[in-house]
Design an enzyme around this catalytic site. Sequence first.
Site, PDB file in Angstrom:
ATOM      1  CE  LYS A  21      -3.646  -0.732   2.393  1.00 10.42           C
ATOM      2  NZ  LYS A  21      -4.269  -0.916   3.886  1.00 10.42           N
ATOM      3  NE  ARG A  91      -5.186   3.350   3.780  1.00 16.35           N
ATOM      4  CZ  ARG A  91      -5.513   3.523   2.581  1.00 16.35           C
ATOM      5  NH1 ARG A  91      -4.605   4.520   1.864  1.00 16.35           N
ATOM      6  NH2 ARG A  91      -6.025   2.708   1.951  1.00 16.35           N
ATOM      7  N   GLY A 100      -8.300  -7.301   4.293  1.00 14.52           N
ATOM      8  CA  GLY A 100      -9.008  -7.470   5.492  1.00 14.52           C
ATOM      9  C   GLY A 100      -8.394  -8.027   6.571  1.00 14.52           C
ATOM     10  CG  MET A 102      -3.175  -7.000  10.136  1.00 18.98           C
ATOM     11  SD  MET A 102      -1.389  -6.953   9.781  1.00 18.98           S
ATOM     12  CE  MET A 102      -1.294  -7.208   8.129  1.00 18.98           C
ATOM     13  NE  ARG A 336      -6.056  -4.919  -3.247  1.00 23.18           N
ATOM     14  CZ  ARG A 336      -6.300  -4.922  -2.098  1.00 23.18           C
ATOM     15  NH1 ARG A 336      -5.675  -4.554  -1.048  1.00 23.18           N
ATOM     16  NH2 ARG A 336      -7.742  -5.289  -1.951  1.00 23.18           N
ATOM     17  CG  HIS A 456     -14.859 -10.934   4.664  1.00 23.84           C
ATOM     18  ND1 HIS A 456     -15.092 -12.208   4.870  1.00 23.84           N
ATOM     19  CD2 HIS A 456     -13.364 -10.924   5.109  1.00 23.84           C
ATOM     20  CE1 HIS A 456     -14.080 -13.064   5.443  1.00 23.84           C
ATOM     21  NE2 HIS A 456     -13.101 -12.184   5.237  1.00 23.84           N
ATOM     22  CB  SER A 765       9.899 -42.127  -8.026  1.00 25.87           C
ATOM     23  OG  SER A 765       8.787 -41.338  -7.664  1.00 25.87           O
ATOM     24  CB  CYS A 832       5.569 -40.022  -6.918  1.00 27.77           C
ATOM     25  SG  CYS A 832       6.150 -41.243  -5.981  1.00 27.77           S
ATOM     26  CE1 TYR A 852       7.738 -38.849 -12.464  1.00 30.32           C
ATOM     27  CE2 TYR A 852       9.999 -39.767 -13.527  1.00 30.32           C
ATOM     28  CZ  TYR A 852       9.026 -39.789 -12.648  1.00 30.32           C
ATOM     29  OH  TYR A 852       8.953 -41.150 -11.977  1.00 30.32           O
TER      30      TYR A 852
HETATM   31  P1  ADP Z   1      -7.694  -2.319   3.782  1.00 36.74           P
HETATM   32  O1  ADP Z   1      -6.301  -2.898   3.796  1.00 36.74           O
HETATM   33  O2  ADP Z   1      -8.527  -3.447   4.789  1.00 36.74           O
HETATM   34  O3  ADP Z   1      -8.282  -2.167   2.362  1.00 36.74           O
HETATM   35  P2  ADP Z   1      -7.459   0.387   4.184  1.00 36.74           P
HETATM   36  O4  ADP Z   1      -6.293   0.936   4.781  1.00 36.74           O
HETATM   37  O5  ADP Z   1      -7.032   0.573   2.613  1.00 36.74           O
HETATM   38  O6  ADP Z   1      -7.773  -1.018   4.575  1.00 36.74           O
HETATM   39  O7  ADP Z   1      -8.613   1.304   4.438  1.00 36.74           O
HETATM   40  C1  ADP Z   1      -9.957   0.924   4.180  1.00 36.74           C
HETATM   41  C2  ADP Z   1     -10.460   1.961   3.598  1.00 36.74           C
HETATM   42  O8  ADP Z   1     -10.555   3.354   4.563  1.00 36.74           O
HETATM   43  C3  ADP Z   1     -10.001   2.522   2.480  1.00 36.74           C
HETATM   44  O9  ADP Z   1     -10.742   1.871   1.263  1.00 36.74           O
HETATM   45  C4  ADP Z   1     -10.644   4.033   2.446  1.00 36.74           C
HETATM   46  O10 ADP Z   1     -12.089   3.919   1.895  1.00 36.74           O
HETATM   47  C5  ADP Z   1     -10.568   4.300   3.919  1.00 36.74           C
HETATM   48  N1  ADP Z   1      -9.530   5.298   4.063  1.00 36.74           N
HETATM   49  C6  ADP Z   1      -8.274   4.895   4.390  1.00 36.74           C
HETATM   50  N2  ADP Z   1      -7.478   6.106   4.661  1.00 36.74           N
HETATM   51  C7  ADP Z   1      -8.230   7.028   4.293  1.00 36.74           C
HETATM   52  C8  ADP Z   1      -8.073   8.523   4.229  1.00 36.74           C
HETATM   53  N3  ADP Z   1      -6.797   9.076   4.492  1.00 36.74           N
HETATM   54  N4  ADP Z   1      -9.091   9.216   3.844  1.00 36.74           N
HETATM   55  C9  ADP Z   1     -10.440   8.643   3.766  1.00 36.74           C
HETATM   56  N5  ADP Z   1     -10.481   7.541   3.785  1.00 36.74           N
HETATM   57  C10 ADP Z   1      -9.615   6.575   4.049  1.00 36.74           C
HETATM   58 MG    MG Z   2      -7.748  -0.994   1.157  1.00 36.93          MG
END
Ligand code: ADP
Ligand code: MG
Length: 878
Positions: A21, A91, A100, A102, A336, A456, A765, A832, A852
Amino acid sequence: MKFVYLFKEGNASMRNLLGGKGANLAEMTNLGLPIPQGFTVTTDACNDYYKNNKTLSDEVINQVFDALHNLEEIQGKKFGDNSDPLLVSVRSGAPASMPGMMDTILNLGLNDIAVEAFANKTNNPRFAYDSYRRFIQMYSDVVMEVPKSYFEKIIDEVKSIKGVKYDTELTVDDLKELVVRFKNIYKENMNGEEFPQNPNEQLMGAIKAVFRSWDNPRAIVYRRMNEIPSSLGTAVNVQAMVFGNMGNTSGTGVAFTRNPSNGEKGVFGEYLINAQGEDVVAGVRTPQPITKLKEDLPECYEEFVRLATLLENHYKDMQDMEFTIQEGKLYFLQTRNGKRTAPAAIKIACDLVDEGMITKEEALLRIDAKSLDQLLHPTFDKEALNEAKQIGKALPASPGAAAGYVVFNAERAKELGKGGKGDRVVLVRLETTPEDIEGMVASQGILTVRGGMTSHAAVVARGMGTCCVSGCGEIIIDEDKKEFTLGGITYHEGDYISLDGTTGTIYDGDVKTKDATLEGDFGRIMSWADEVRTLGVRANADNPRDTKKALELGAEGIGLCRTEHMFFDEDRIPKIREMILADTKEAREKALDELIPFQKSDFKAMFKVLKGLPLTVRYLDPPLHEFLPKTEDEMIKLANDMNVNLETLKNKCSELHEFNPMMGHRGCRLAITYPEIAVMQTKALIEAAIEIYKEDGVMVEPEIMIPLVGEVKELDFVKKIVVDTAEEIKKNEGVNIKYTIGTMIEIPRACVVADEIAKKAEFFSFGTNDLTQLTYGFSRDDASKFLNSYYDNNILESDPFARIDEVGVGSLVRMAVEKGKSVRPNIKLGICGEHGGDPTSVDFCHRAGLTYVSCSPYRIPIARLSAAQAAIKAKGNK
Ligand code: ADP
Ligand code: MG
Ligand code: MG
């Protein structure tokens, strides 16, 4: 050491340090995209945190505050200011994406005073208090582990008192009330401590919580399923907030540049007006398709499509993006390479090659070999489907066909489904949460009442290749009573339903499914894979049906034909029992003679399907007691058939009892104590080969494999029996059948003396199941009982029976390869064990120089692609 990077200091190549990220936020910043600015605390800082007994070192803390000051300057706002505070999100972001797994904290920096100022400043008190209550909720849950459900319960209470359906209908006063009640919950659960008002304390608490979450049980399970090493650590992103919950020109959403279910080109996604991040993914409100944004906010939509295309061209892959619109202004929050189903992965890879964006080899590397499994999953039988009764329709969240009986929670799914009792179950839930993962793995399919295509359940199901239908609002469910009603029918646990994850249709009953084939783009990918791979791919199969399937899926022969499976049929097992229980050699030979025709016809049937492709036949291997009767009825019947006294029979059976059957009377030891078994098997095999030659004119060259050899004299002994028997038949029949004799390498001693063994064995094998069992000293059949504790305590990261232990077992394999080749340079080398169909293990086999791999029929495409990927990677490393 630099522990903190501003977004503008990083780039996409710094994924290991900044997490996926963080690295992509930096890259997008450099590309000039509208990104709320911020900074990333590195994975090094995470490892530093664990090294310091879960505390942040002063160095890390100081660097965080330096970066925060920098951010304050960029934003023109002060963190912790009481009149116009800078708010941030915290984040997590690991180097490998862990959706989802963390949790994120939004609106951090608010407190009782700032929220009022914030309300005045924005002239939007509803929004300010909504942000604050969300923050309290997230902070309590993520940082202090006060369960989310406590807060949701209060929201539901307030909503029902007010008679409203959605959070957005709550008034300022309702939200103020929520804030008060939320803080009380916090206090009650934190031994009287007040909700922290100091933003610096909030920030440090949040950063530590993200680091801590790296080791939570969900994350550990996810890492194990996805082979992500725990040593990587996670990064933390601290980012200025933008707000999607400021009213009707604000919103938030997620979108892909191509459809992640079927690979179709074009922006695909969902959003919610007047909402904040998690609302879309949490499945709380069912979101709108992104095309609707074109009507709601056309300029934002156009800008979004333009920038999404730019990102796809930049990364040369399908992108999965998160965005927020604050009062008509678009911001990107994440991009991503998007997760996709196997059919989508195949289509996208082929399309990108056709569009000239990537090469064939790049395309091959883009596809997760393990996911190919999904393409081989069944679809519904057309006729059965025509007769099936449709009871509902919802979102096609993850493709495939599933039929099974209903269960209502993950525990029951685990107990009754795959890996448990082995029944086909369909998990039906209001909505799924990350805690449900193991139950989802055990299910044929998943049906949820709430949640969109990016909920989810949908995301996780697509990742696992499990069929999922989501967002079926017509269902009336009572999870406590374990029942639901749909299409006028009420279902209880045990009642069958069927799901079509490709169309979203739900059917009553157990609709018949049928197998898939290699067609179209899938076939193209497989042929590209065959062009580059150097490892051969064979199948483990012991009947014509599996052999046929294996060849359809691209197997180049059979690497393991287990002969014992041929004896379990009803008409055969009495004979083998007679053989085992016989007192004299004569009686044993008589029983075995009666087995020859069966065994011979089995081999002939295999040869007919194989049409000259190689067949490796393993001689009888399992502990004999596996063939003995277990129940009283069976005992009585056998005693009658054999004309012996029941007590005598029972005594004989108990004499055969072994304390460690897996290390007992099995493998080549059987042929050493009862040479007539090897004689019988050789007769059946060589006679089958001769008859095939006479009948079809096909000259086959059977490969005879002696199991469980640890000492060359064992092999010598059995080999002599085989050769004597075979040569005599050849002479009598006047047909010069060629055959080779080799051995399984599955005992550590065999690896150590592989040079001695190679003098007598024409091929090796590797039987990595037994080799792993004996190297670790873990019982194959019982390891699952303690492996979970090993994962929980970070002693092992993955099941060594599923993914080869390269350090230990792998070293033994390498030793055997080297010693074997030193004596017989062209020795044929195969594997195998279960590992032959595991991508990481196949990569090892390539590097170790095997000829193989052999795996179960449905894993053949996985092995073909993995072998190609291994070859491409090895070339790249040179
Ligand atoms: P995950 O890895 O579970 O997707 P994120 O870190 O992407 O978690 O955060 C989940 C959501 O929180 C993002 O999709 C976004 O909508 C919201 N979010 C995160 N950071 C910000 C921010 N700086 N401003 C507004 N919304 C945010
Ligand atoms: Mg996200
Ligand atoms: Mg074995």
